[in-house]
Design an enzyme around this catalytic site. Sequence first.
Site, PDB file in Angstrom:
ATOM      1  N   TRP A 366      13.424 -13.061  39.451  1.00 14.20           N
ATOM      2  CA  TRP A 366      12.738 -14.058  40.106  1.00 14.20           C
ATOM      3  C   TRP A 366      13.681 -15.347  40.355  1.00 14.20           C
ATOM      4  CZ3 TRP A 366       8.988 -13.256  43.371  1.00 14.20           C
ATOM      5  CH2 TRP A 366       7.927 -12.460  42.982  1.00 14.20           C
ATOM      6  N   TRP A 369      16.648 -13.615  43.212  1.00 11.21           N
ATOM      7  CA  TRP A 369      16.747 -13.074  44.635  1.00 11.21           C
ATOM      8  C   TRP A 369      16.533 -14.083  45.821  1.00 11.21           C
ATOM      9  CZ3 TRP A 369      13.001 -12.104  48.555  1.00 11.21           C
ATOM     10  CH2 TRP A 369      11.785 -12.694  48.414  1.00 11.21           C
ATOM     11  N   ASN A 370      15.960 -15.252  45.169  1.00 13.74           N
ATOM     12  CA  ASN A 370      15.574 -15.989  46.416  1.00 13.74           C
ATOM     13  C   ASN A 370      16.102 -17.456  45.916  1.00 13.74           C
ATOM     14  OD1 ASN A 370      14.684 -18.046  48.183  1.00 13.74           O
ATOM     15  ND2 ASN A 370      12.683 -16.742  48.566  1.00 13.74           N
ATOM     16  N   VAL A 373      14.604 -21.111  47.228  1.00 19.88           N
ATOM     17  CA  VAL A 373      13.295 -21.451  46.396  1.00 19.88           C
ATOM     18  C   VAL A 373      13.371 -21.687  44.814  1.00 19.88           C
ATOM     19  CG1 VAL A 373      10.882 -20.426  45.828  1.00 19.88           C
ATOM     20  CG2 VAL A 373      11.795 -20.475  48.061  1.00 19.88           C
ATOM     21  N   HIS A 374      14.281 -21.132  44.379  1.00 17.95           N
ATOM     22  CA  HIS A 374      14.531 -21.021  42.959  1.00 17.95           C
ATOM     23  C   HIS A 374      15.122 -22.472  42.728  1.00 17.95           C
ATOM     24  CE1 HIS A 374      15.836 -20.584  39.020  1.00 17.95           C
ATOM     25  NE2 HIS A 374      17.106 -21.014  39.312  1.00 17.95           N
ATOM     26  N   HIS A 407       2.521 -17.601  47.651  1.00 14.05           N
ATOM     27  CA  HIS A 407       2.920 -16.124  47.983  1.00 14.05           C
ATOM     28  C   HIS A 407       1.277 -15.761  48.875  1.00 14.05           C
ATOM     29  CE1 HIS A 407       6.129 -15.441  45.826  1.00 14.05           C
ATOM     30  NE2 HIS A 407       6.589 -14.278  46.234  1.00 14.05           N
TER      31      HIS A 407
END
Lengths: 487, 487
Positions: A366, A369-370, A373-374, A407
């Site tokens: 988490w 991968w992004n 956003v992280h 989400h």
Amino acid sequence: MSSENEGLRLRRTKSVTRAEEIQKQEARIRKSQPDKPCHRPRDSLFSWSSDFTNFTGFVNWAFLLLFMGGIRLLLENLIKYGVRVDPEQWVIVLTGRGEGGPEHPSLYLFLYSIVPVSVCLLIEKGLAEDILITRAGIIAHIMNLCLLVTLPMVVIHFKAAAFSLMGATMVCFLYSVLFLKLWSYIQVNAWCRNSCHPPKTTLRRQSVSLSQLQLPDNGHTLPETEPDDISLVRYPDNLNMKDLAFFIFAPTLCYELNFPRTERIRKRFLLKRLVEVVVLIQLMMCLFQQWIIPSVKNSLIPFSNMDVVKATERLLKLSIPNHLVWLIFFYLMFHSFLNLMGEILHFADRNFYCDWWNANNIDIFWRTWNMPVHRWAVRHLYIPLVEIGYSKTMASTCVFFISAFFHEYLVSVPLQTFKIWAFLGMMGQIPLSILCHTVEKKFGPRWGNIIVWASLILGQPLCIMMYYHDYVITHFGEALIDSYGTV
Amino acid sequence: MSSENEGLRLRRTKSVTRAEEIQKQEARIRKSQPDKPCHRPRDSLFSWSSDFTNFTGFVNWAFLLLFMGGIRLLLENLIKYGVRVDPEQWVIVLTGRGEGGPEHPSLYLFLYSIVPVSVCLLIEKGLAEDILITRAGIIAHIMNLCLLVTLPMVVIHFKAAAFSLMGATMVCFLYSVLFLKLWSYIQVNAWCRNSCHPPKTTLRRQSVSLSQLQLPDNGHTLPETEPDDISLVRYPDNLNMKDLAFFIFAPTLCYELNFPRTERIRKRFLLKRLVEVVVLIQLMMCLFQQWIIPSVKNSLIPFSNMDVVKATERLLKLSIPNHLVWLIFFYLMFHSFLNLMGEILHFADRNFYCDWWNANNIDIFWRTWNMPVHRWAVRHLYIPLVEIGYSKTMASTCVFFISAFFHEYLVSVPLQTFKIWAFLGMMGQIPLSILCHTVEKKFGPRWGNIIVWASLILGQPLCIMMYYHDYVITHFGEALIDSYGTV
């Protein structure tokens, strides 16, 4: 004593040499025999005692089998369903035409997004020029952002028939991204405002004088000429439409006044990314029409009947094309599209993803991968919360819930089924993380990585099945399951 | 000049330091800004320019997907065909009962195999004692060996109904192995006879005196006591039933008078291999009944109709269980069974296979996957032929044809369909090898390995389909295809 020891050692060495000598002699005797011996004591390679570990050929084997399995599934699919790819259907999916008349609410919502952005800029201008007091500005910002998030929900709810699924998803996606971007914009401008109140007219586009800065420790002389490229934009010169528009289109969610820039556009690179975007979008569409939709439809009845064996088989069958589409989506979004935007806009920071494929724990996945956003979550939520005085656990939980909310937002609003499967899926990450940690400690990092992959491959199709099942039941009633299931 | 150069270098170093200084300053300026910048110029990991190469997570991914695909195929198979495993059927397949009455011709042929072995020993005895002249002995040997190979062909041909497929295959396999073993036995004894004609009575079980041997160069003194374990059996003391029986049961095809021996039987090792043999045989049977037989039956009609798409799909579908069975067979035969025999017989050379899975060329695969046969071919066919004066190419071709003959023998005789698909398959290895070489040179060793695997995975099911198709047509007529194909 020492001489005795030495003698012992010498004798030992001698006896060792003698034993070796005997072995050599033996080998020589064997060799000299007329029966041309060809055997010697050896272990089989699969025996533990052989110490053989080179099984790299099996990696090629695995990828080849996967490729062949893919080809077979493709052929099976073609034989079973024929060619389902239908460009006309795409247009309908994309625009929503044919369902709700000639209206294009997705397009209107896309265009309308310029309003909250402009409002945000105006409020910032007002705050910078001291027309607005801080409290009023904050309230205005909050109202603006809340409106931004709720607008698609309301419009899609009341005009559901006029929206295509794709159109609604795109709108929700755009408004989520805008929400995060404007949050960042507001917060960064607030930091700037709080850190210094410079005189407003004299500092326009002023370049920072290097002499203001601390000298390096070794006391070197300063460069004689002040280089042009260190001239930085400073608050409130950034508060203009051009700067904000650049940020809105830039492939990042974190605003800053002076983004690192590239010197030139690499034409070959740009062309490659453009081709990738065009080709991969087509490919995803094809996979959807040809593979996922029939699989999902076929799995409806086993899921309704709670037939475990058949449902598992369907889930595994669905998981392959779904995972493939997800991988393509990842590459398309995070490599091709964001790099394309970056290249066009001279945006130099292309760290859109880290090596999540090696993640030994779902947490690491988490976090890697992004990256947009992280980074947003760390910079604009986690650190500010910790700085206010919340505990780290509290801040993490907060990040987690915001993430779960978005989400759910991105799935529930377009599908118009307010179930909590996506939210539960996010919640499931907590026990999964604990499982990963346990497995990694017990069996090594490889098994942690395998659990991460398994959750990726199996978790998504499970959620998709849940939503589809509920979607069909809510919208068409249980009676329709039969007719749908047999398609 | 040198001082000038030095000055230039100094100036350059200074300018480099200055540029670095500016960069550092710039970074420091950025850092000191109130907008907390978080971007810096970076490449995406998938870009070539990033130099990132750690994709090990995808290896786990591939194996996980394969595993999941396997589970799904298993479930699909169970749903489609139900449980097809039937122990009673196994007994019939193994013994041939129920087809040709209460006869057990396979069993009789198994027992009869002792006759040619005894005849071979008798001829050798006769040659050693000079009762037989060499020419007569050779002719007797050739006749004995020819009889050995033709006997199963003739018996199976005339008593076809009484043989089960499995029984016939086992008989052919046993007689092929005996042929190779006796060839080796005869040749090694001939070498011994030719190399020395020692006095026949005095040398019985005589141990070789070490003083006969050349001393090592460093001139060490010889060991005082002559170790017992260098006492070697010498010709013609080896010519007895016990020695020959040991060779017949030993896991090798190459005879020698003094095999390397292990000191003890490792009980745990023995038990593991025994369990493997029992479990894997059951597993292979299950896979056959449950998966291969339905797949083969289903693929008959597409093959008859020359429907390319459906036939390819069937071939790929069949290739997975077939390849799985082949891998299990390889492990069962070359690791479990041969190691079990080796452990029981104290046979120390366990080099039954090399790392064929890493083979970059089909030649290397053939030289490494079956070491007993490969060693036999090199020691008893290739080297003797080269020593006689044949060219290396000629000798290789000869090895190749003998190998092709035995492949055809092991398939055609039990199936009673004298087609040449297996032979053609072997012939196909020549262009395949050239292809491997070309690909390896052009794309690197990995692609050579992939071609080897592809030929293994796809070649076998193609041959199986060919034989099954011809078998059904020959034995049941074309009319039966329909009824069979729909099962």
